[in-house]
Design a protein around this motif. Sequence first.
Motif, PDB file in Angstrom:
ATOM      1  N   LEU A 135     -34.669 -14.973  29.392  1.00 29.68           N
ATOM      2  CA  LEU A 135     -33.900 -15.068  28.153  1.00 29.68           C
ATOM      3  C   LEU A 135     -34.758 -15.667  27.039  1.00 29.68           C
ATOM      4  N   LEU A 136     -35.555 -16.678  27.379  1.00 24.83           N
ATOM      5  CA  LEU A 136     -36.446 -17.263  26.379  1.00 24.83           C
ATOM      6  C   LEU A 136     -37.507 -16.272  25.925  1.00 24.83           C
ATOM      7  N   ASP A 137     -37.939 -15.390  26.831  1.00 21.29           N
ATOM      8  CA  ASP A 137     -38.857 -14.318  26.429  1.00 21.29           C
ATOM      9  C   ASP A 137     -38.226 -13.487  25.308  1.00 21.29           C
ATOM     10  N   HIS A 138     -36.959 -13.128  25.494  1.00 15.60           N
ATOM     11  CA  HIS A 138     -36.263 -12.323  24.487  1.00 15.60           C
ATOM     12  C   HIS A 138     -36.073 -13.104  23.189  1.00 15.60           C
ATOM     13  N   ILE A 139     -35.755 -14.379  23.327  1.00 13.84           N
ATOM     14  CA  ILE A 139     -35.591 -15.213  22.133  1.00 13.84           C
ATOM     15  C   ILE A 139     -36.906 -15.267  21.351  1.00 13.84           C
ATOM     16  N   GLY A 140     -38.019 -15.423  22.073  1.00  7.02           N
ATOM     17  CA  GLY A 140     -39.325 -15.450  21.423  1.00  7.02           C
ATOM     18  C   GLY A 140     -39.666 -14.148  20.740  1.00  7.02           C
ATOM     19  N   ARG A 141     -39.193 -13.034  21.287  1.00  9.24           N
ATOM     20  CA  ARG A 141     -39.435 -11.719  20.699  1.00  9.24           C
ATOM     21  C   ARG A 141     -38.404 -11.367  19.625  1.00  9.24           C
ATOM     22  N   LYS A 142     -37.414 -12.230  19.466  1.00 12.76           N
ATOM     23  CA  LYS A 142     -36.318 -12.008  18.508  1.00 12.76           C
ATOM     24  C   LYS A 142     -35.540 -10.725  18.823  1.00 12.76           C
ATOM     25  N   THR A 143     -35.398 -10.443  20.119  1.00 12.75           N
ATOM     26  CA  THR A 143     -34.646  -9.253  20.533  1.00 12.75           C
ATOM     27  C   THR A 143     -33.201  -9.578  20.878  1.00 12.75           C
ATOM     28  N   VAL A 144     -32.839 -10.867  20.883  1.00 12.07           N
ATOM     29  CA  VAL A 144     -31.467 -11.260  21.166  1.00 12.07           C
ATOM     30  C   VAL A 144     -31.029 -12.310  20.152  1.00 12.07           C
ATOM     31  N   ASN A 145     -29.775 -12.227  19.742  1.00 13.40           N
ATOM     32  CA  ASN A 145     -29.197 -13.173  18.790  1.00 13.40           C
ATOM     33  C   ASN A 145     -28.028 -13.883  19.463  1.00 13.40           C
ATOM     34  N   LEU A 146     -28.129 -15.196  19.585  1.00 13.23           N
ATOM     35  CA  LEU A 146     -27.101 -15.968  20.282  1.00 13.23           C
ATOM     36  C   LEU A 146     -26.209 -16.754  19.317  1.00 13.23           C
ATOM     37  N   SER A 147     -26.244 -16.421  18.052  1.00 14.22           N
ATOM     38  CA  SER A 147     -25.525 -17.209  17.043  1.00 14.22           C
ATOM     39  C   SER A 147     -24.011 -16.997  17.065  1.00 14.22           C
TER      40      SER A 147
END
Length: 419
Positions: A135-147
């Motif tokens: 999940l952190l990989d995706h966060i680093g790539r900005k491919t997921v938004n958890l807002s």
Amino acid sequence: MSFTKLGLSKPLLQAIQEQGYTEPTPIQKQAIPIILSKKDVLAGAQTGTGKTAGFTLPLLELLGEHAQSKGKHPVRALILTPTRELATQVHESVLTYGKHLPYKSTVVFGGVGINPQIGNFRRGVDIVVATPGRLLDHIGRKTVNLSKVEFLILDEADRMLDMGFINDIKKILALLPKNRQNLLFSATFSDDIKKLADSLLNKPALIEVARRNTASELVEQLVHPVDKDKKRALLSKLIKKGDWKQVLVFTRTKHGANKLSEQLAKDGITSAAIHGNKSQGARTKALANFKAGSIRVLVATDIAARGIDIDQLPHVINFELPNVSEDYVHRIGRTGRAGSEGVAISLVCVDELQYLKDIEKLIKRKIPQERIEGFEPDPTIKPEPIKKKSNSRNRPRNKKPDARPTTSRSSVSRSSRSR
């Protein structure tokens, strides 16, 4: 009490009925109404108690109260799990119970290609089941938004802390909206879990379906004292004499799992090993073969065994006792599930006697011992220190499971969408 009394909608009740379930388990009876009341929850529940449905069902119900309009869906629910296998199991529960609902879901973990996961996020999903590292990989790539996350569930939180994920969890929490419902499930309540709960949960309801840090009452526990060099022969004898068809065996190390699996094969017992060095494809295949009965023995390390969900698994064998007492509770929780009885046998050599004492102190009971003729331990052998594996709590940050993609290209086992 039936599921119809718990406040669940018709599509969920239909999915439950199609699975053949009529009455909720104790954890489901307690957790579902409380979660539906939108309270935070701290739940002490061992594996095999039905806890996954205990949070999946009310989550799906609450998502329906504010249905999203057509178009790309934001992530509204995040479920964090410690391992790939458990993530897959939880996602299957979301798919099973949500099949008559319009929500989209995906499962995210390392060891498989990241591009299909990115594609799912781009199309939009309501529910994400993930391991922290990927999940952190995706966060680093900005491919997921958890807002827009409204619900956060930490499943098997004690295992996540044991595996060194606390910093990853904190990074993820910092990205979530403050106004959300939080659910924390743990088989054991350590001081670290209490500290995490205090920082995460807002006036939580406490749910416990078993005494703290105790083993399942449905599991018959037994110790066979035996010398270290005779363990493998004794294990083979027990499997053959008892005509055991499905046996989950635990070792402390990956090398030990491989070696034991090879030795059992030489004894004419079909076996496979599952551990962190195996590709995701190999792990999935071994588990599928074990569930299907094409292999009799699955040899596993503690981390790899998380998420193994097999109804009516009759035998768990501790070929080696864990050096962390709480892991014993998790191990034997693989059997005695969903109301079925099970047997957990530990093969204990003189080197492990202190581990045994620590386990008995934790579970607050003496485990019966039975010596097997021909395998009685030699009283002249002196205990030797056990070389401890590199503990996951001290694992370098770039070495933790699921934090990095590997060359395995096996795809996620089921469609990322629920219908």
